[in-house]
Design a protein around this motif. Structure first.
Motif, PDB file in Angstrom:
ATOM      1  N   SER A  97       0.825  -1.206   0.000  1.00 56.71           N
ATOM      2  CA  SER A  97       0.000   0.000   0.000  1.00 56.71           C
ATOM      3  C   SER A  97       0.863   1.261   0.000  1.00 56.71           C
ATOM      4  O   SER A  97       0.634   2.191  -0.777  1.00 56.71           O
ATOM      5  N   LEU A  98       1.886   1.251   0.904  1.00 57.10           N
ATOM      6  CA  LEU A  98       2.772   2.412   0.977  1.00 57.10           C
ATOM      7  C   LEU A  98       3.579   2.578  -0.309  1.00 57.10           C
ATOM      8  O   LEU A  98       3.839   3.700  -0.760  1.00 57.10           O
ATOM      9  N   THR A  99       3.989   1.449  -0.909  1.00 53.47           N
ATOM     10  CA  THR A  99       4.724   1.514  -2.170  1.00 53.47           C
ATOM     11  C   THR A  99       3.861   2.121  -3.272  1.00 53.47           C
ATOM     12  O   THR A  99       4.325   2.939  -4.084  1.00 53.47           O
ATOM     13  N   ALA A 100       2.583   1.686  -3.280  1.00 48.96           N
ATOM     14  CA  ALA A 100       1.654   2.246  -4.268  1.00 48.96           C
ATOM     15  C   ALA A 100       1.472   3.754  -4.041  1.00 48.96           C
ATOM     16  O   ALA A 100       1.462   4.549  -4.999  1.00 48.96           O
ATOM     17  N   GLN A 101       1.324   4.132  -2.749  1.00 45.88           N
ATOM     18  CA  GLN A 101       1.186   5.556  -2.434  1.00 45.88           C
ATOM     19  C   GLN A 101       2.436   6.326  -2.837  1.00 45.88           C
ATOM     20  O   GLN A 101       2.372   7.441  -3.366  1.00 45.88           O
ATOM     21  N   LEU A 102       3.612   5.693  -2.550  1.00 42.78           N
ATOM     22  CA  LEU A 102       4.869   6.344  -2.908  1.00 42.78           C
ATOM     23  C   LEU A 102       4.978   6.506  -4.422  1.00 42.78           C
ATOM     24  O   LEU A 102       5.427   7.553  -4.918  1.00 42.78           O
ATOM     25  N   ALA A 103       4.587   5.467  -5.144  1.00 40.26           N
ATOM     26  CA  ALA A 103       4.620   5.563  -6.600  1.00 40.26           C
ATOM     27  C   ALA A 103       3.696   6.673  -7.087  1.00 40.26           C
ATOM     28  O   ALA A 103       4.034   7.422  -8.026  1.00 40.26           O
ATOM     29  N   GLU A 104       2.543   6.763  -6.439  1.00 43.68           N
ATOM     30  CA  GLU A 104       1.607   7.833  -6.792  1.00 43.68           C
ATOM     31  C   GLU A 104       2.219   9.197  -6.504  1.00 43.68           C
ATOM     32  O   GLU A 104       2.082  10.145  -7.309  1.00 43.68           O
ATOM     33  N   LYS A 105       2.893   9.274  -5.327  1.00 39.14           N
ATOM     34  CA  LYS A 105       3.553  10.531  -4.970  1.00 39.14           C
ATOM     35  C   LYS A 105       4.650  10.861  -5.971  1.00 39.14           C
ATOM     36  O   LYS A 105       4.808  12.032  -6.384  1.00 39.14           O
TER      37      LYS A 105
END
Length: 206
Positions: free
Chosen positions: A150-158
């Motif tokens: 989830s955090l990786t996905a958020q980071l990728a989004e960021k």
């Protein structure tokens, strides 16, 4: 008193005149003439003839000697068998002692086996506890993995947002640079006019 041989075909008891009694079984018997000639004896036996003479004693003696030799041989065999029996008894005693020692060893091994079984049970319980802990940690790990994903996905989004903002920023910078250049171009004639005006005033004052 003369003797006779009778062959009894039906066993019977004979009572003598003196009150004595004798049992006659089936087979040949040597008896006094009075007994052989008795009507009761004749009813149960057949007279085969007179008793053998003294000359026939040699044949009996031969039989006696043979039987005596056989008896001596039997006695020798008995002694040998007794010796063998004693040896067998010693072997039995030895084997019995060995068996008792084996029984003792078996008891000791059973005790060790019970201790090993207890150790195995204890280790099995510990292993089960470890398996339980591993399952719990795997569950936690899966949860952490989901959080990481989830955090990786958020980071990728960021990161995507940052790239987009950087692109916008570069475009803004280019716009600013362009506007700045345009402004500078527009300001250049005004500055020249101002400079010319200053030079003109300076000349007039002189």
């Amino acid at each position: 008193m003369a003797k006779k041989t009778i062959r009894v075909h039906t066993p019977f008891n004979f009572n003598f005149e003196d009150g004595a009694s004798q049992r006659f079984e089936t087979g040949e018997h040597t008896v006094d003439d009075l007994v052989a000639d008795h009507w009761f004896v004749k009813a149960h036996a057949d007279i085969t003839g007179k008793a053998k003479a003294a000359a026939d004693t040699k044949e009996f003696q031969s039989q006696i000697d043979s039987l005596t030799a056989q008896l001596a041989e039997k006695d020798k065999t008995i002694v040998e068998l007794q010796t063998v029996s004693e040896e067998k008894t010693q072997q039995i005693d030895s084997l019995t002692a060995q068996l008792a020692e084996k029984d003792k060893t078996i008891v000791e091994l059973q005790t060790v086996s019970e201790e090993k079984t207890q150790q195995i049970d204890s280790l099995t319980a510990q292993l089960a506890e470890k398996d339980k802990t591993i399952v719990e940690l795997q569950t936690v790990s899966e949860e952490k993995t989901q959080q990481i994903d989830s955090l990786t996905a958020q980071l990728a989004e960021k990161d995507k947002t940052i790239v987009e903002l950087q692109t916008v920023s570069e475009e803004k910078t280019q716009q600013i640079d362009s506007l700045t250049a345009q402004l500078a171009a527009l300001q250049a004639p005004v500055v020249e006019e101002a400079n010319d005006g200053k030079k003109s005033k300076s000349t007039d004052s002189k």
